[in-house]
Design a protein around this motif. Structure first.
Motif, PDB file in Angstrom:
ATOM      1  N   ILE A 201       0.852  -1.187   0.000  1.00 50.35           N
ATOM      2  CA  ILE A 201       0.000   0.000   0.000  1.00 50.35           C
ATOM      3  C   ILE A 201       0.892   1.243   0.000  1.00 50.35           C
ATOM      4  O   ILE A 201       2.105   1.127  -0.170  1.00 50.35           O
ATOM      5  N   LEU A 202       0.320   2.403   0.185  1.00 49.10           N
ATOM      6  CA  LEU A 202       1.092   3.639   0.138  1.00 49.10           C
ATOM      7  C   LEU A 202       1.876   3.874   1.430  1.00 49.10           C
ATOM      8  O   LEU A 202       1.506   3.395   2.502  1.00 49.10           O
ATOM      9  N   ALA A 203       2.956   4.636   1.309  1.00 47.31           N
ATOM     10  CA  ALA A 203       3.837   4.897   2.452  1.00 47.31           C
ATOM     11  C   ALA A 203       3.075   5.481   3.642  1.00 47.31           C
ATOM     12  O   ALA A 203       3.279   5.073   4.789  1.00 47.31           O
ATOM     13  N   GLU A 204       2.202   6.443   3.371  1.00 48.28           N
ATOM     14  CA  GLU A 204       1.472   7.083   4.468  1.00 48.28           C
ATOM     15  C   GLU A 204       0.580   6.089   5.199  1.00 48.28           C
ATOM     16  O   GLU A 204       0.357   6.216   6.414  1.00 48.28           O
ATOM     17  N   ILE A 205       0.055   5.107   4.487  1.00 48.24           N
ATOM     18  CA  ILE A 205      -0.811   4.113   5.120  1.00 48.24           C
ATOM     19  C   ILE A 205       0.025   3.131   5.938  1.00 48.24           C
ATOM     20  O   ILE A 205      -0.433   2.636   6.975  1.00 48.24           O
ATOM     21  N   HIS A 206       1.253   2.885   5.498  1.00 49.87           N
ATOM     22  CA  HIS A 206       2.151   2.052   6.306  1.00 49.87           C
ATOM     23  C   HIS A 206       2.386   2.658   7.689  1.00 49.87           C
ATOM     24  O   HIS A 206       2.558   1.937   8.672  1.00 49.87           O
ATOM     25  N   LEU A 207       2.404   3.966   7.764  1.00 50.49           N
ATOM     26  CA  LEU A 207       2.593   4.624   9.059  1.00 50.49           C
ATOM     27  C   LEU A 207       1.471   4.259  10.020  1.00 50.49           C
ATOM     28  O   LEU A 207       1.691   4.024  11.204  1.00 50.49           O
ATOM     29  N   ARG A 208       0.247   4.202   9.498  1.00 53.15           N
ATOM     30  CA  ARG A 208      -0.895   3.788  10.322  1.00 53.15           C
ATOM     31  C   ARG A 208      -0.792   2.316  10.693  1.00 53.15           C
ATOM     32  O   ARG A 208      -1.088   1.920  11.818  1.00 53.15           O
ATOM     33  N   LEU A 209      -0.389   1.501   9.728  1.00 54.95           N
ATOM     34  CA  LEU A 209      -0.240   0.063   9.983  1.00 54.95           C
ATOM     35  C   LEU A 209       0.755  -0.195  11.106  1.00 54.95           C
ATOM     36  O   LEU A 209       0.538  -1.055  11.965  1.00 54.95           O
ATOM     37  N   LEU A 210       1.850   0.551  11.111  1.00 58.69           N
ATOM     38  CA  LEU A 210       2.898   0.360  12.111  1.00 58.69           C
ATOM     39  C   LEU A 210       2.425   0.690  13.527  1.00 58.69           C
ATOM     40  O   LEU A 210       3.018   0.236  14.500  1.00 58.69           O
ATOM     41  N   GLU A 211       1.361   1.469  13.632  1.00 61.00           N
ATOM     42  CA  GLU A 211       0.821   1.787  14.957  1.00 61.00           C
ATOM     43  C   GLU A 211       0.166   0.583  15.623  1.00 61.00           C
ATOM     44  O   GLU A 211       0.058   0.514  16.846  1.00 61.00           O
ATOM     45  N   ASP A 212      -0.272  -0.403  14.800  1.00 56.12           N
ATOM     46  CA  ASP A 212      -1.086  -1.499  15.334  1.00 56.12           C
ATOM     47  C   ASP A 212      -0.502  -2.883  15.074  1.00 56.12           C
ATOM     48  O   ASP A 212      -0.990  -3.872  15.613  1.00 56.12           O
ATOM     49  N   VAL A 213       0.571  -2.955  14.275  1.00 51.64           N
ATOM     50  CA  VAL A 213       1.039  -4.262  13.821  1.00 51.64           C
ATOM     51  C   VAL A 213       1.637  -5.107  14.948  1.00 51.64           C
ATOM     52  O   VAL A 213       1.620  -6.342  14.881  1.00 51.64           O
ATOM     53  N   ASP A 214       2.141  -4.476  15.992  1.00 59.52           N
ATOM     54  CA  ASP A 214       2.703  -5.242  17.121  1.00 59.52           C
ATOM     55  C   ASP A 214       1.663  -6.173  17.734  1.00 59.52           C
ATOM     56  O   ASP A 214       1.996  -7.256  18.226  1.00 59.52           O
ATOM     57  N   ARG A 241      11.473   2.036  12.962  1.00 53.32           N
ATOM     58  CA  ARG A 241      12.534   1.977  13.987  1.00 53.32           C
ATOM     59  C   ARG A 241      12.000   2.387  15.353  1.00 53.32           C
ATOM     60  O   ARG A 241      12.286   1.733  16.368  1.00 53.32           O
ATOM     61  N   LYS A 242      11.198   3.441  15.382  1.00 58.18           N
ATOM     62  CA  LYS A 242      10.634   3.904  16.658  1.00 58.18           C
ATOM     63  C   LYS A 242       9.683   2.868  17.256  1.00 58.18           C
ATOM     64  O   LYS A 242       9.503   2.820  18.473  1.00 58.18           O
ATOM     65  N   LYS A 243       9.085   2.051  16.399  1.00 56.67           N
ATOM     66  CA  LYS A 243       8.157   1.016  16.857  1.00 56.67           C
ATOM     67  C   LYS A 243       8.869  -0.306  17.136  1.00 56.67           C
ATOM     68  O   LYS A 243       8.214  -1.305  17.459  1.00 56.67           O
ATOM     69  N   GLY A 244      10.204  -0.318  17.004  1.00 59.45           N
ATOM     70  CA  GLY A 244      10.962  -1.503  17.373  1.00 59.45           C
ATOM     71  C   GLY A 244      11.211  -2.502  16.264  1.00 59.45           C
ATOM     72  O   GLY A 244      11.496  -3.675  16.524  1.00 59.45           O
ATOM     73  N   TRP A 245      11.143  -2.037  15.013  1.00 54.33           N
ATOM     74  CA  TRP A 245      11.377  -2.921  13.872  1.00 54.33           C
ATOM     75  C   TRP A 245      12.700  -2.574  13.211  1.00 54.33           C
ATOM     76  O   TRP A 245      12.954  -1.415  12.898  1.00 54.33           O
TER      77      TRP A 245
END
Length: 264
Positions: A201-214, A241-245
């Motif tokens: 998907i788009l980069a901006e949507i990945h930012l949202r995904l990273l908030e919940d993927v853990d 990186r900030k989310k630990g990946w």
């Protein structure tokens, strides 16, 4: 169902176009290249449907009535990556390769786009038999189908767009694979824990995904993020990186980047 097909010269870069179409919730389109090497945007409108607002000032090169059957003949079988073949004709019978029967239609993700190809490349590399996989923003469902044919024990495909969900369900049925497809805004309707999360998907949507993927992964899970234009790669990497990946590897085709990550 009949659609009106309008063909436009592609006046803006592909990333900007996808962002605009996503913002307006419009998924009935295809991006193609003609024999002269010019990039074209094909838009498909249902009866009574209007163009996305940003296209209102664009002059179409061509206009015609069409049906989904017309779209299917535009592609011949092709190898997405080595050993994985997309078959829009449903005529390929070979058994030495993974064959994905596919109705390309207009949903993003026919296997021709480099972001899809790179996603399949990394699925082949990292998926182990028995893995649980979720395809976020599944489009046609091609990545979910490939994951199942690679030996995943459980595959879930989700998309926020209702038409994408229907197309993915049709393709799952064509391939006779056990893949669950449902509507979900990213991970809002996703439960359980997965070994691989793949998202094109788009980069901006990945930012949202990273908030919940853990919530749906464990310490050894693999995260494959595709659909990132190179100018926005650092934005996604920094958020991850900030989310630990941590970054395991990256692949780039033209301006598109795919990242593979694992928990730090």
């Amino acid at each position: 169902m009949r659609f009106k097909e309008l063909v436009f010269p592609l006046k803006i870069d592909e990333e900007e176009l996808l962002e605009k179409l996503y913002e307006e919730g419009f998924s009935n389109f295809a991006i193609e290249e003609n024999r002269e090497g010019n990039r074209l945007l094909k838009v498909y409108l249902r009866e009574g449907e209007t163009l996305p607002s940003f296209l209102s000032g664009w002059k179409p090169l061509d206009e015609r009535l069409t049906t989904p059957k017309d779209w299917m003949v535009e592609l011949e079988p092709f190898e997405i990556v080595e050993g994985v073949v997309a078959d829009p004709t449903e005529k390929v019978t070979r058994t030495d390769k993974i064959v994905v029967k596919l109705s390309p239609g207009v949903a993003f993700g026919t296997g021709l786009h480099p972001t899809t190809q790179m996603s399949v490349f990394f699925l082949k590399k990292y998926l182990k038999a028995g893995d649980r996989v979720v395809d976020v923003g599944c489009g046609t469902g091609i990545l979910a189908i490939v994951a199942k044919k690679l030996g995943a024990s459980y595959v879930l495909a989700v998309d926020v767009d209702e038409q994408a969900v229907e197309v993915a369900k049709e393709n799952v049925q064509k391939n006779n694979v056990d893949v669950i497809v449902k509507r979900s805004d990213l991970l809002s309707e996703v439960d359980g824990v997965f070994d691989i999360v793949v998202s094109n998907i788009l980069a901006e949507i990945h930012l949202r995904l990273l908030e919940d993927v853990d919530r749906i992964t464990h310490e050894r899970s693999i995260l494959i993020l595709s659909g990132i234009v190179d100018t926005k790669e650092n934005m996604v990497r920094e958020k991850a990186r900030k989310k630990g990946w941590n970054l395991l590897e990256r692949k780039q085709e033209r301006e598109w980047v795919t990242l593979v990550m694992k928990r730090s």
